[in-house]
Design a protein around this motif. Structure first.
Motif, PDB file in Angstrom:
ATOM      1  N   PHE A  13     -27.793  19.467  30.767  1.00 14.02           N
ATOM      2  CA  PHE A  13     -29.012  19.190  30.043  1.00 14.02           C
ATOM      3  C   PHE A  13     -28.909  17.990  29.111  1.00 14.02           C
ATOM      4  CE2 PHE A  13     -29.314  23.619  31.233  1.00 14.02           C
ATOM      5  CZ  PHE A  13     -30.498  23.565  31.945  1.00 14.02           C
ATOM      6  N   CYS A  16     -30.304  14.589  30.657  1.00 15.12           N
ATOM      7  CA  CYS A  16     -31.706  14.404  31.028  1.00 15.12           C
ATOM      8  C   CYS A  16     -32.360  13.428  30.070  1.00 15.12           C
ATOM      9  CB  CYS A  16     -32.456  15.725  31.058  1.00 15.12           C
ATOM     10  SG  CYS A  16     -32.640  16.508  29.469  1.00 15.12           S
ATOM     11  N   SER A  18     -35.991  12.253  28.757  1.00 12.40           N
ATOM     12  CA  SER A  18     -37.394  12.654  28.731  1.00 12.40           C
ATOM     13  C   SER A  18     -38.230  11.537  28.132  1.00 12.40           C
ATOM     14  CB  SER A  18     -37.552  13.927  27.901  1.00 12.40           C
ATOM     15  OG  SER A  18     -38.892  14.304  27.893  1.00 12.40           O
ATOM     16  N   TYR A  38     -32.982  14.720  35.611  1.00 11.61           N
ATOM     17  CA  TYR A  38     -31.735  15.423  35.413  1.00 11.61           C
ATOM     18  C   TYR A  38     -30.682  14.821  36.331  1.00 11.61           C
ATOM     19  CZ  TYR A  38     -34.672  18.820  33.088  1.00 11.61           C
ATOM     20  OH  TYR A  38     -35.566  19.419  32.238  1.00 11.61           O
ATOM     21  N   GLN A  67     -33.075  25.620  45.179  1.00 12.68           N
ATOM     22  CA  GLN A  67     -33.402  26.248  43.897  1.00 12.68           C
ATOM     23  C   GLN A  67     -33.074  27.739  43.923  1.00 12.68           C
ATOM     24  OE1 GLN A  67     -37.567  25.096  43.652  1.00 12.68           O
ATOM     25  NE2 GLN A  67     -37.135  24.024  41.743  1.00 12.68           N
ATOM     26  N   TYR A  94     -29.397  27.686  34.134  1.00 13.29           N
ATOM     27  CA  TYR A  94     -30.253  27.194  35.212  1.00 13.29           C
ATOM     28  C   TYR A  94     -31.560  27.964  35.179  1.00 13.29           C
ATOM     29  CZ  TYR A  94     -31.713  25.610  39.810  1.00 13.29           C
ATOM     30  OH  TYR A  94     -32.413  25.037  40.846  1.00 13.29           O
ATOM     31  N   SER A  95     -32.667  27.265  35.268  1.00 11.92           N
ATOM     32  CA  SER A  95     -33.978  27.895  35.195  1.00 11.92           C
ATOM     33  C   SER A  95     -34.836  27.484  36.385  1.00 11.92           C
ATOM     34  CB  SER A  95     -34.675  27.486  33.893  1.00 11.92           C
ATOM     35  OG  SER A  95     -35.998  27.939  33.889  1.00 11.92           O
ATOM     36  N   ASN A  97     -37.915  27.528  36.246  1.00 13.28           N
ATOM     37  CA  ASN A  97     -39.124  26.953  35.659  1.00 13.28           C
ATOM     38  C   ASN A  97     -39.025  25.457  35.431  1.00 13.28           C
ATOM     39  OD1 ASN A  97     -40.284  29.516  35.560  1.00 13.28           O
ATOM     40  ND2 ASN A  97     -39.372  29.936  33.580  1.00 13.28           N
ATOM     41  N   LYS A  98     -37.860  24.886  35.672  1.00 14.47           N
ATOM     42  CA  LYS A  98     -37.687  23.445  35.487  1.00 14.47           C
ATOM     43  C   LYS A  98     -37.562  22.770  36.841  1.00 14.47           C
ATOM     44  CE  LYS A  98     -35.545  23.757  31.005  1.00 14.47           C
ATOM     45  NZ  LYS A  98     -34.372  23.529  30.193  1.00 14.47           N
ATOM     46  N   ASN A  99     -38.121  21.590  36.919  1.00 14.77           N
ATOM     47  CA  ASN A  99     -38.027  20.809  38.147  1.00 14.77           C
ATOM     48  C   ASN A  99     -36.862  19.835  38.008  1.00 14.77           C
ATOM     49  OD1 ASN A  99     -38.359  19.410  40.497  1.00 14.77           O
ATOM     50  ND2 ASN A  99     -40.275  18.443  39.902  1.00 14.77           N
ATOM     51  N   TYR A 100     -35.704  20.229  38.530  1.00 10.87           N
ATOM     52  CA  TYR A 100     -34.512  19.397  38.434  1.00 10.87           C
ATOM     53  C   TYR A 100     -34.506  18.276  39.463  1.00 10.87           C
ATOM     54  CZ  TYR A 100     -32.779  23.271  35.616  1.00 10.87           C
ATOM     55  OH  TYR A 100     -32.629  24.233  34.650  1.00 10.87           O
TER      56      TYR A 100
END
Length: 130
Positions: A13, A16, A18, A38, A67, A94-95, A97-100
């Motif tokens: 993380f 990344c 942003s 990411y 995923q 790892y989630s 809900n995130k677009n890696y």
């Protein structure tokens, strides 16, 4: 221990970037688009060579497949970490809900395969080999 080189948690993380893009449409209204990129950095010295020699066609599976598999692998990884497995010395956040992105998901999936191959274990029983 091979996982000492695996400092994925920090790279997961921290790498990344942003940024927000502000665009203005013809009517003067602004839209804010939040984008994050990411990058997976694996510090295990053997991974790059292993990946080059075991590289399958990345597009063999969809991003959704990677995923789903990464979620299963990270859950098992974290379970073993919590149980004190000496081969695993980090927690993976790892989630779904995130677009890696496709490249990140593919590389993480291949890292789990590398870990299984080099440690002669299956993190997810019944998962197929590459």
């Amino acid at each position: 221990m091979r996982t000492f080189g695996f400092l994925l948690v920090l790279a997961f993380f921290c790498s990344c970037a942003s940024q927000k893009d502000i665009t203005q449409n013809k009517k003067g209204r602004c839209a804010i688009k939040d984008s994050a990129q990411y990058e997976l950095i694996v510090f295990d010295s053997g991974f790059d060579y292993w990946l080059a020699t075991h590289q399958s066609v990345a597009n063999q599976h969809s991003n959704e497949y990677y995923q789903n598999m990464n979620l299963q692998y990270s859950i098992e990884w974290n379970r073993r970490y919590a149980m004190g497995d000496p081969r695993i010395n980090s927690y993976i956040d790892y989630s779904m809900n995130k677009n890696y992105g496709f490249d990140f998901n593919y590389k993480l999936y291949m890292y789990f395969k590398f870990f299984e191959d080099t440690n002669h274990i299956k993190l997810i029983p019944g998962s197929r080999s590459i």
